[in-house]
Each structure stands twice: as structure tokens, then as C-alpha cells.
Motif scaffolding. Sequence first.
Motif, PDB file in Angstrom:
ATOM      1  N   SER A  20       2.628  -1.966   4.112  1.00 47.72           N
ATOM      2  CA  SER A  20       2.227  -0.656   3.575  1.00 47.72           C
ATOM      3  C   SER A  20       3.299  -0.092   2.657  1.00 47.72           C
ATOM      4  O   SER A  20       3.000   0.619   1.699  1.00 47.72           O
ATOM      5  CB  SER A  20       1.956   0.333   4.709  1.00 47.72           C
ATOM      6  N   GLN A  61      -4.227   2.804   3.968  1.00 45.07           N
ATOM      7  CA  GLN A  61      -4.435   2.504   5.385  1.00 45.07           C
ATOM      8  C   GLN A  61      -4.848   3.776   6.123  1.00 45.07           C
ATOM      9  O   GLN A  61      -5.707   3.732   7.001  1.00 45.07           O
ATOM     10  CB  GLN A  61      -3.140   1.931   5.979  1.00 45.07           C
ATOM     11  N   ASP A 110      -5.098  -1.726   1.658  1.00 51.43           N
ATOM     12  CA  ASP A 110      -4.194  -1.757   2.803  1.00 51.43           C
ATOM     13  C   ASP A 110      -4.997  -1.620   4.091  1.00 51.43           C
ATOM     14  O   ASP A 110      -5.404  -0.528   4.474  1.00 51.43           O
ATOM     15  CB  ASP A 110      -3.155  -0.633   2.680  1.00 51.43           C
ATOM     16  N   GLU A 111      -5.213  -2.737   4.745  1.00 56.72           N
ATOM     17  CA  GLU A 111      -5.934  -2.776   6.021  1.00 56.72           C
ATOM     18  C   GLU A 111      -7.270  -2.048   5.953  1.00 56.72           C
ATOM     19  O   GLU A 111      -7.632  -1.294   6.852  1.00 56.72           O
ATOM     20  CB  GLU A 111      -5.075  -2.191   7.151  1.00 56.72           C
TER      21      GLU A 111
HETATM   22 MG   LIG Z   1       0.637  -0.877   7.211  1.00 58.66          MG
END
Ligand SMILES: [Mg+2]
Lengths: 399, 256
Positions: free
Chosen positions: B47, B91, B172-173
Amino acid sequence: MTLTTDHSRATADGAHSHGVVPAGSRAERKTSFDLADIPVPTGREEEWRFSPVARLQPLFSDELTGDGVAVTVEAAPEVTVETVGRDDERLGRTGKPGDRAAVTAWNAVREATVVTVPADTVASGPTSVRIDGTSKDATASHLLVHAERHSEAVVVIDHRGDALLNQTVEVLVEDGAQLTVVSVQDWEDGAVHASSHRASIGRDAKLKHVVVTFGGDVVRVTPDATFTAEGGEVEMVGLYFADADQHQEHRLFVDHAVPRCRSRVTYKGALQGASAHTVWVGDVLIRAEAEATDTYELNRNLVLTDGARADSVPNLEIETGEIDGAGHASATGRFDDEQLFYLMARGIPEIDARRLVVRGFFAELIDEIGVESVEERLLASIEAELEKSMSVITGAPAR
Amino acid sequence: MSTLEIRDLHVSVDTKEGAKPILRGVDLTIKSGETHAIMGPNGSGKSTLASALAGHPKYEVTSGTVTLDGEDVLAMSVDERARAGLFLAMQYPVEVPGVSVANFLRTAKTAIDGDAPSLRHWAKEVRGAMENLRIDSSFAERSVNEGFSGGEKKRHEILQMELFKPHFAILDETDSGLDVDALRVVSEGVNRAKESTDVGVLLITHYTRILRYIKPDFVHVFVDGRIAEEGGPELAERLEEEGYDRFLPAGTTASA
Ligand SMILES: [Mg+2]
Ligand SMILES: Nc1ncnc2c1ncn2[C@@H]1O[C@H](COP(=O)(O)OP(=O)(O)OP(=O)(O)O)[C@@H](O)[C@H]1O
């Protein structure tokens, strides 16, 4: 019964204060029409402890004889407007003055403007009361907005120019009436304004009371709302935006003196610039006889720059267990840089991103006002305020 | 054809105790149309890489370069990067109270394109994209991310990716916290964007299940602030079976 306090963001500003136990109950606070009963404050009194008493001094004098404001009323056709002498029997029915500024204004005033919405009448448009500051002679003024039984109206009080004004606004909402009163403090720099709003709400009557403060050096508005019969409802909405060196104070008191009434208080403020200071105090008293009361008050402050200070003090006094709901929330937070990042990461320039966030902060409140002309003007004023802080970012001169 | 090039990137994060180095020399080149998956243990800096590329002020680039078709990305402000064609699906998307999704999308699109989209066309495009992502039309009037469920936030991120048409998207995720249906819907959104705009994708994930829908061209193992190994899609399968242990210094585990 629910008692809630939202402390989640209240610590963002070190200057934030909260939940201080008041010096004595609101039920015991001295109120009087007699000047001799309420002395000039020193600043140590509970009701003055946040105020710049020295700057308000001209308004405490018992010789408030100036003629520094011009009052112009443009009334809806159904609404009547009179100028009456101070002895008119309709004056003074909404409660007694509760501090030195209020009692001074009451005693100094020679005549009053009375705006009446006749019984069973629905006003076809808003009534506008313009109060223009014309000179810096300390002045007292008195306005009564009287909504008779089962009437409906919107009254907008608009303060502009420069003045030293100590004002009483009485709001009498009789049984079954529905009244909206909006008071806009859009003074020029230099103005000092103390205003005691005293509202009395009758059986099944509803008052929407809106306070908007942008301009002036010192503005201190103290709205009191008292229920006189069951079934009453008050919605008190406030919006303020303080710049460098401005003091904006809003002290509310809702007196649940009878059963089955409902109150909602929502005040939001933004602050920017060195020594910008806002004070919000929300006193709600639920007396022993006021069963089935339903009340909630909320204050939120958004601190846009360093050096500004927001005080926020909700006080809920409950003398009966038989209530439907009572709660409060108070939070003061700094401008959230994560929000700014999120918006900018979508290509939105910083200026526009800040504007979106601040507008968003006020958005739901502005929707609640329900008077279109006021909403539009508010958005424009918020824009103008933001220009000032943007100029710090962009280096462009302020307007 | 665009190229995003990251060279020897070192990044520290501001903490109360001072600057703490997180990224320790990241090298990565992404071209239009390519999909790169990054996998790595918690806390390895994935991240941080995403935030640093987007220009989050908390992250300080201490050395290295990032260029987009030769232009110095690190010299750009956050909004300039987005307008240059970088997009970050976060995220943890941020709530913005009082700003409606519709207003937000229009404002961002206008900023990115340099002029306002035609009203009718834009309304139709937004409606269509929301339908494709199974986002109820009522969301247009809700405040950005406020009260959205985890899955709804992620779908809202991909909605933006489809509407803003970036050259490079960092996800991000985006798959974390999605149920199987939502995972498919979101993946289809990413694939639509890939087909229609040839976007280059940097996909940060812990799980191979999203890679069944979004086929990576390259898989990078991210450990302790840098890329420890690179390979093709088969590397992802291996990671899922074996974990990260063989990339970590002896005596430590990935669960740290
Ligand atoms: Mg992360
Ligand atoms: N603001 C901060 N203050 C202190 N440490 C931070 C901060 N931001 C990130 N870190 C640290 O940097 C390291 C990398 O964090 P990062 O969020 O980039 O990891 P990640 O690989 O994305 O992990 P995850 O898989 O859990 O999302 C972590 O050890 C984290 O605690």
C-alpha cells in the motif's frame, strides 16, 4: 432514554471544551425585566465566560439611545407590519431577559416592529426584515414576530452594514401555527451585535428557527425556546463561518416545561484564520412535568486552519425519567486531509476539493433550512468565505 | 502505448518517531495493456507503494524515480498525477460526507478531461457503468463512500476506473472483502476497462482467486519493501501453496 455523546473527533482541536458542568441549573438562572437585577458582567459569569466582554461593553450601557440601524420590512400580502411603542401589550410575552445584554435591550428600546401573521392565514411568500447598520451609535432594537393561531409563514431577518446593535427578537408561535424564522448576520467588519431571541411555542405549534452568522467582529446570539403547551415542536438550525479575529457565539436554551414536546438542535460551524473563535452552548432543560419529551442536539465544528478555536458545550438537564428520548453530540475536527487526498487523487484540484468538502460539511444543514432564497445566498456566502482561505493556498489576493 | 517506470524507489513514512523507511529500492516497469500482480505479506509495503505513486503527502520519496512516458511523476501534485492518467483504487476508500456520488463523479471527470462531459451522454454512461457493476441507482445521490459496505466501496472504486479511463490503474486489494459474486462483477469491470482502454494494471492482492478472472502477465513477490522475485502466472499458484517463507530471512515468518 438515551444519552449519547460523540467524542470521537472532539480531541482534534486542543482548544475544544466539552461537557463542563454548568454553574447552577438553567432552571435557577436569574431572568428579569429589571435592569437592576442583572449587573454588567465581568466575564467570569457562566454565561459570559467565553465572550469578549470588553468588546461588547458598549451594548451593556443603560443609555442605549443611538439610532444606528434602519429597519425595512417587505411583508407578504397577508402579513401586517406595525411600529408600536414600548408599552404595547403584545411585547414581553415570550419570557424574560436572561442576561445583561438582553435586559439592557429590553429597557433601552423606545419602539418595536411587530410583524403579525393573522390567524388561519397562510402567507404566500417570505416576509423580509432588513436591518441595515447606518452608524456606530450603540443602538437597541426590538422585533416581535407573531404567528397567530393556525397561521403559516416564513420571516427572514437580514442584518447588514456596520452597527453596534443590541437586539431583542421575540417569536410568538400560537396554537397550531407553523413559523419559520431565519436570522442572517451578514455584517460588515467592525459590527458588534448581541441578540436575544425569545420564542414561545404553543399547543401543536411548530417553529423552525434558523441562525446564520458570517460577518461582524462580535456576534452573540442567544436563542431561547420555551414550550407553553403540549405537542409543540422546535427545530433550531444554525450555520456559522468565522474568519480571523471574529467571535461568533451561539447560546441556545430549550425549555421543556410541558409534556410531549419535541426539540431538535443542529448547529454547524467552520473556522479559519488566526484567533477565529466560535462558541456554541446548547442548554436543554427537561423539567419534572415534561414527560414524553423528545430532544436531540448536535454541534459540529470544522477547523480549517491553525489558530482558530471552537468551544462546544452541550448541557442536558433531565428532571424526569419519563421521556421518549434525549441525546446530544458535539464534535470538533480539523479539516480531514484524507478526504482531500481522495478527491485530489481523482484529478480534482486542491481548491475545488476543499470547496467540496466544506460544502459537504454544511450540505445537509442547508437542505434543512427549506427557504430557497436563503439557501442560495448561503451557498454563495460559503463560496466567498472559502475564497479567503484559498487565497492563502494559491497566493492570490483575497477579495 | 504508455510506460510507467519505477526505478530504485525508496520511500519513508512520517511517524511520530520520525521518518521510517518502508520501500527499499523498488524497480518496476508497466506498459499499456499489461497486468502486473503484486503479492506479498502484510506490512511489506504494497500500500505504501500505491500511496507513494499517487502522491500521498504522508509518504516521502527519499530516492529513485517514477516516470510516465518520460515525464517526472514525482514532481507532480496528487491531482496532476490523476490528470496525467494514474488511478489508485484504494484499499480503504475515504468517506466524504455531504458530497454526492453523482456530483463527485462529474467533478472528477471534468477535472480529468479538462472540460465538462456532455450532460446526456454522461448520465447514460454513469447509469450503464453502475448497472454493469450492480450498483443500485440510489447510490448516485448518496455521499461518497459514506455508510457503504466494504464491497460497495470497492465497486465504487472500479466504477471510477471505468468512467475515468486512466492509462494506469493501481488496484490495492480491490478483491479483499468481496463475496464470490462481487468478485466476479468487479473483475469483469476491470476486464472491460482493459479491453476498451488498454489500461495498464498493477493489481495488489493476497489471493489467487482474483487472478482466475483477471489474468496477470507478470507476478511480483513483494517482501520487505522491494520486489524479491518475478515470474509469470504460475508464480502466484506457487505462492498460494508455499507462502512467503522462502523469501523471508531465516527465522522469521510472514505472519509478523
Ligand atoms: Mg495494504
Ligand atoms: N503512517 C504510518 N505510521 C507508521 N507506520 C506506517 C505508516 N504507514 C505505514 N506504516 C508501516 O509501513 C509498513 C508497510 O505498510 P503497508 O500498508 O504499505 O503494507 P501492505 O503491504 O500494504 O500490508 P497489507 O497487506 O496488510 O495491506 C507497515 O509496517 C506499516 O505499519
